[in-house]
Design a protein around this motif. Structure first.
Motif, PDB file in Angstrom:
ATOM      1  N   LEU A 127      17.779   9.941  -4.144  1.00 59.28           N
ATOM      2  CA  LEU A 127      17.576   8.725  -3.358  1.00 59.28           C
ATOM      3  C   LEU A 127      16.457   8.919  -2.340  1.00 59.28           C
ATOM      4  O   LEU A 127      15.619   8.039  -2.135  1.00 59.28           O
ATOM      5  N   GLY A 128      16.448  10.084  -1.699  1.00 54.55           N
ATOM      6  CA  GLY A 128      15.387  10.372  -0.736  1.00 54.55           C
ATOM      7  C   GLY A 128      14.019  10.409  -1.388  1.00 54.55           C
ATOM      8  O   GLY A 128      13.039   9.895  -0.827  1.00 54.55           O
ATOM      9  N   LEU A 129      13.936  10.983  -2.604  1.00 54.31           N
ATOM     10  CA  LEU A 129      12.661  11.006  -3.318  1.00 54.31           C
ATOM     11  C   LEU A 129      12.205   9.599  -3.689  1.00 54.31           C
ATOM     12  O   LEU A 129      11.012   9.304  -3.676  1.00 54.31           O
ATOM     13  N   ALA A 130      13.157   8.729  -4.024  1.00 53.66           N
ATOM     14  CA  ALA A 130      12.804   7.356  -4.391  1.00 53.66           C
ATOM     15  C   ALA A 130      12.305   6.560  -3.196  1.00 53.66           C
ATOM     16  O   ALA A 130      11.398   5.731  -3.320  1.00 53.66           O
ATOM     17  N   ILE A 131      12.900   6.805  -2.027  1.00 59.13           N
ATOM     18  CA  ILE A 131      12.533   6.052  -0.827  1.00 59.13           C
ATOM     19  C   ILE A 131      11.296   6.635  -0.149  1.00 59.13           C
ATOM     20  O   ILE A 131      10.592   5.928   0.577  1.00 59.13           O
ATOM     21  N   LEU A 132      11.010   7.907  -0.407  1.00 54.32           N
ATOM     22  CA  LEU A 132       9.906   8.586   0.283  1.00 54.32           C
ATOM     23  C   LEU A 132       8.566   7.869   0.144  1.00 54.32           C
ATOM     24  O   LEU A 132       7.876   7.672   1.159  1.00 54.32           O
ATOM     25  N   PRO A 133       8.128   7.446  -1.059  1.00 52.98           N
ATOM     26  CA  PRO A 133       6.830   6.752  -1.134  1.00 52.98           C
ATOM     27  C   PRO A 133       6.780   5.490  -0.288  1.00 52.98           C
ATOM     28  O   PRO A 133       5.772   5.219   0.379  1.00 52.98           O
ATOM     29  N   LEU A 134       7.878   4.708  -0.304  1.00 52.41           N
ATOM     30  CA  LEU A 134       7.922   3.502   0.519  1.00 52.41           C
ATOM     31  C   LEU A 134       7.792   3.839   1.997  1.00 52.41           C
ATOM     32  O   LEU A 134       7.031   3.195   2.734  1.00 52.41           O
ATOM     33  N   GLY A 135       8.525   4.849   2.426  1.00 56.73           N
ATOM     34  CA  GLY A 135       8.450   5.242   3.832  1.00 56.73           C
ATOM     35  C   GLY A 135       7.061   5.725   4.228  1.00 56.73           C
ATOM     36  O   GLY A 135       6.567   5.397   5.311  1.00 56.73           O
ATOM     37  N   LEU A 136       6.414   6.493   3.339  1.00 58.43           N
ATOM     38  CA  LEU A 136       5.072   6.992   3.640  1.00 58.43           C
ATOM     39  C   LEU A 136       4.059   5.859   3.721  1.00 58.43           C
ATOM     40  O   LEU A 136       3.206   5.828   4.620  1.00 58.43           O
ATOM     41  N   VAL A 137       4.148   4.909   2.789  1.00 56.56           N
ATOM     42  CA  VAL A 137       3.210   3.782   2.791  1.00 56.56           C
ATOM     43  C   VAL A 137       3.378   2.948   4.051  1.00 56.56           C
ATOM     44  O   VAL A 137       2.394   2.612   4.744  1.00 56.56           O
ATOM     45  N   ILE A 138       4.618   2.585   4.368  1.00 62.81           N
ATOM     46  CA  ILE A 138       4.870   1.751   5.546  1.00 62.81           C
ATOM     47  C   ILE A 138       4.451   2.472   6.820  1.00 62.81           C
ATOM     48  O   ILE A 138       3.812   1.889   7.703  1.00 62.81           O
ATOM     49  N   SER A 139       4.785   3.757   6.911  1.00 59.28           N
ATOM     50  CA  SER A 139       4.437   4.523   8.115  1.00 59.28           C
ATOM     51  C   SER A 139       2.930   4.609   8.302  1.00 59.28           C
ATOM     52  O   SER A 139       2.420   4.442   9.418  1.00 59.28           O
ATOM     53  N   TYR A 140       2.209   4.845   7.200  1.00 62.80           N
ATOM     54  CA  TYR A 140       0.758   4.978   7.309  1.00 62.80           C
ATOM     55  C   TYR A 140       0.107   3.655   7.669  1.00 62.80           C
ATOM     56  O   TYR A 140      -0.832   3.612   8.477  1.00 62.80           O
ATOM     57  N   VAL A 141       0.585   2.554   7.072  1.00 65.17           N
ATOM     58  CA  VAL A 141       0.027   1.245   7.393  1.00 65.17           C
ATOM     59  C   VAL A 141       0.296   0.883   8.852  1.00 65.17           C
ATOM     60  O   VAL A 141      -0.580   0.348   9.551  1.00 65.17           O
ATOM     61  N   ILE A 142       1.489   1.184   9.337  1.00 67.87           N
ATOM     62  CA  ILE A 142       1.803   0.921  10.749  1.00 67.87           C
ATOM     63  C   ILE A 142       0.909   1.759  11.652  1.00 67.87           C
ATOM     64  O   ILE A 142       0.364   1.271  12.655  1.00 67.87           O
ATOM     65  N   PHE A 143       0.721   3.033  11.303  1.00 68.44           N
ATOM     66  CA  PHE A 143      -0.119   3.927  12.109  1.00 68.44           C
ATOM     67  C   PHE A 143      -1.561   3.431  12.162  1.00 68.44           C
ATOM     68  O   PHE A 143      -2.197   3.459  13.236  1.00 68.44           O
ATOM     69  N   LYS A 144      -2.098   2.973  11.049  1.00 63.59           N
ATOM     70  CA  LYS A 144      -3.492   2.555  10.995  1.00 63.59           C
ATOM     71  C   LYS A 144      -3.702   1.139  11.530  1.00 63.59           C
ATOM     72  O   LYS A 144      -4.760   0.823  12.069  1.00 63.59           O
ATOM     73  N   GLY A 145      -2.718   0.270  11.356  1.00 62.13           N
ATOM     74  CA  GLY A 145      -2.914  -1.131  11.692  1.00 62.13           C
ATOM     75  C   GLY A 145      -2.432  -1.552  13.054  1.00 62.13           C
ATOM     76  O   GLY A 145      -2.888  -2.569  13.597  1.00 62.13           O
ATOM     77  N   LEU A 146      -1.521  -0.785  13.646  1.00 63.16           N
ATOM     78  CA  LEU A 146      -0.923  -1.219  14.903  1.00 63.16           C
ATOM     79  C   LEU A 146      -1.923  -1.214  16.050  1.00 63.16           C
ATOM     80  O   LEU A 146      -1.793  -1.998  17.003  1.00 63.16           O
ATOM     81  N   SER A 147      -2.943  -0.362  15.968  1.00 60.47           N
ATOM     82  CA  SER A 147      -3.918  -0.267  17.059  1.00 60.47           C
ATOM     83  C   SER A 147      -4.740  -1.545  17.213  1.00 60.47           C
ATOM     84  O   SER A 147      -5.277  -1.810  18.292  1.00 60.47           O
ATOM     85  N   ARG A 148      -4.851  -2.352  16.151  1.00 59.96           N
ATOM     86  CA  ARG A 148      -5.628  -3.584  16.224  1.00 59.96           C
ATOM     87  C   ARG A 148      -4.759  -4.819  16.417  1.00 59.96           C
ATOM     88  O   ARG A 148      -5.243  -5.932  16.305  1.00 59.96           O
ATOM     89  N   PHE A 149      -3.473  -4.609  16.681  1.00 68.42           N
ATOM     90  CA  PHE A 149      -2.582  -5.744  16.920  1.00 68.42           C
ATOM     91  C   PHE A 149      -2.791  -6.262  18.335  1.00 68.42           C
ATOM     92  O   PHE A 149      -2.384  -5.638  19.311  1.00 68.42           O
TER      93      PHE A 149
END
Length: 296
Positions: free
Chosen positions: A39-61
């Protein structure tokens, strides 16, 4: 005198049962641990994508992101306001086309069609839901753009409507089938016709689940890029008319700006990606809410 190793004073030997129980518990814990790991392996890609997008995009909010139009190549600052409006326009037009057709088709499948016809229509709907979006874009380009001899919002809305249609048909069909058959019998038993039973009893009971399908269809259409590349010309400016050639949209903005060599546009692309993720998250929450409300 004892009766052997399995019995003692007439009672079964408890040591054997305890050993078997401990072995079973160990296997159960091992399998549970493996399941959680998978289950952790299945959720890991989603978590990585969301985390990276938040990290890169939040600064311009900031406020400018939602009030200014997208910047040109050498321009600093800017936002995605016109792209948000364009996306709403395209998805709204797609919903106007697909929702009545999808709900009507779902009602026919569930309530009025024969089993043989319903089987083939459901099969065709499943095939349509699996067609790549770029193929839908080429089809819309051939049918609408070449016929009208211009790119337009109508062509983009038509392409997105095709992508939304199978989702709405399937969820409407399944939602109506969830309504207990006894409800229909009771309505017919008091003198109502089949048409009035479906219109006044069955459909109102299934509305929450139907809204779930509409919400999921909107979420998918809002994030599609390929169909819009074939049907609408992207522009930074505000849409001039409802049926316009140049309509900005969030997904195409991300596609164009993410590959641009300018840092400002790349940052705008990440911020727009975060907005789309939040939109999909909000749509998923709405779909879950309507789905639970429509549980029979």
């Amino acid at each position: 005198m004892t009766s052997g190793t399995t019995e003692q004073n007439g009672f079964p030997n408890e040591s054997i049962e305890t050993s078997g129980s401990n072995s079973g518990n160990l296997i159960e814990k091992l399998l549970t641990g493996i399941a959680f790991f998978m289950l952790g392996l299945a959720i890991l890609p989603l978590g990585l994508v969301i985390s990276y997008v938040i990290f890169k995009g939040l600064s311009r909010f900031n406020l400018a992101l939602f009030t200014e139009i997208p910047p040109t190549a050498m321009q600093e600052g800017g936002g995605v306001a016109s792209a948000i409006v364009g996306t709403i326009l395209l998805v709204g037009l797609a919903a106007v086309i697909s929702v009545p057709i999808g709900i009507g088709a779902g009602i026919y499948l569930s309530e009025f069609s024969s089993k043989k016809i319903a089987k083939w229509i459901r099969f065709a709907t499943n095939v349509l839901s699996g067609v790549p979006s770029i193929i839908v874009g080429i089809f819309a380009y051939t049918v609408v753009v070449l016929t009208m001899d211009k790119f337009s919002t109508l062509a983009g809305g038509f392409a997105l409507a095709i992508l939304m249609l199978p989702i709405i048909v399937r969820t409407t069909d399944e939602a109506l089938q969830l309504v207990p058959q006894e409800v229909r019998w009771a309505s017919v038993g008091v003198g109502a016709s089949s048409f009035h039973t479906v219109l006044q009893i069955v459909i109102p009971a299934a509305i929450p689940a139907i809204l779930t399908g509409i919400t999921l269809g909107v979420a998918r259409a809002a994030g599609e890029t390929a169909p819009l590349l074939f049907t609408v010309i992207f522009a930074q400016s505000w849409p001039d008319r409802i049926i316009d050639e140049t309509v900005p949209s969030m997904s195409v903005l991300i596609y164009n700006f993410a590959t641009a060599p300018y840092e400002n546009q790349q940052e705008i692309a990440w911020a727009a990606s975060l907005i789309l993720i939040l939109l999909v998250l909000f749509a998923s929450i709405l779909a879950r809410y309507f789905g639970q409300k429509g549980t029979y």
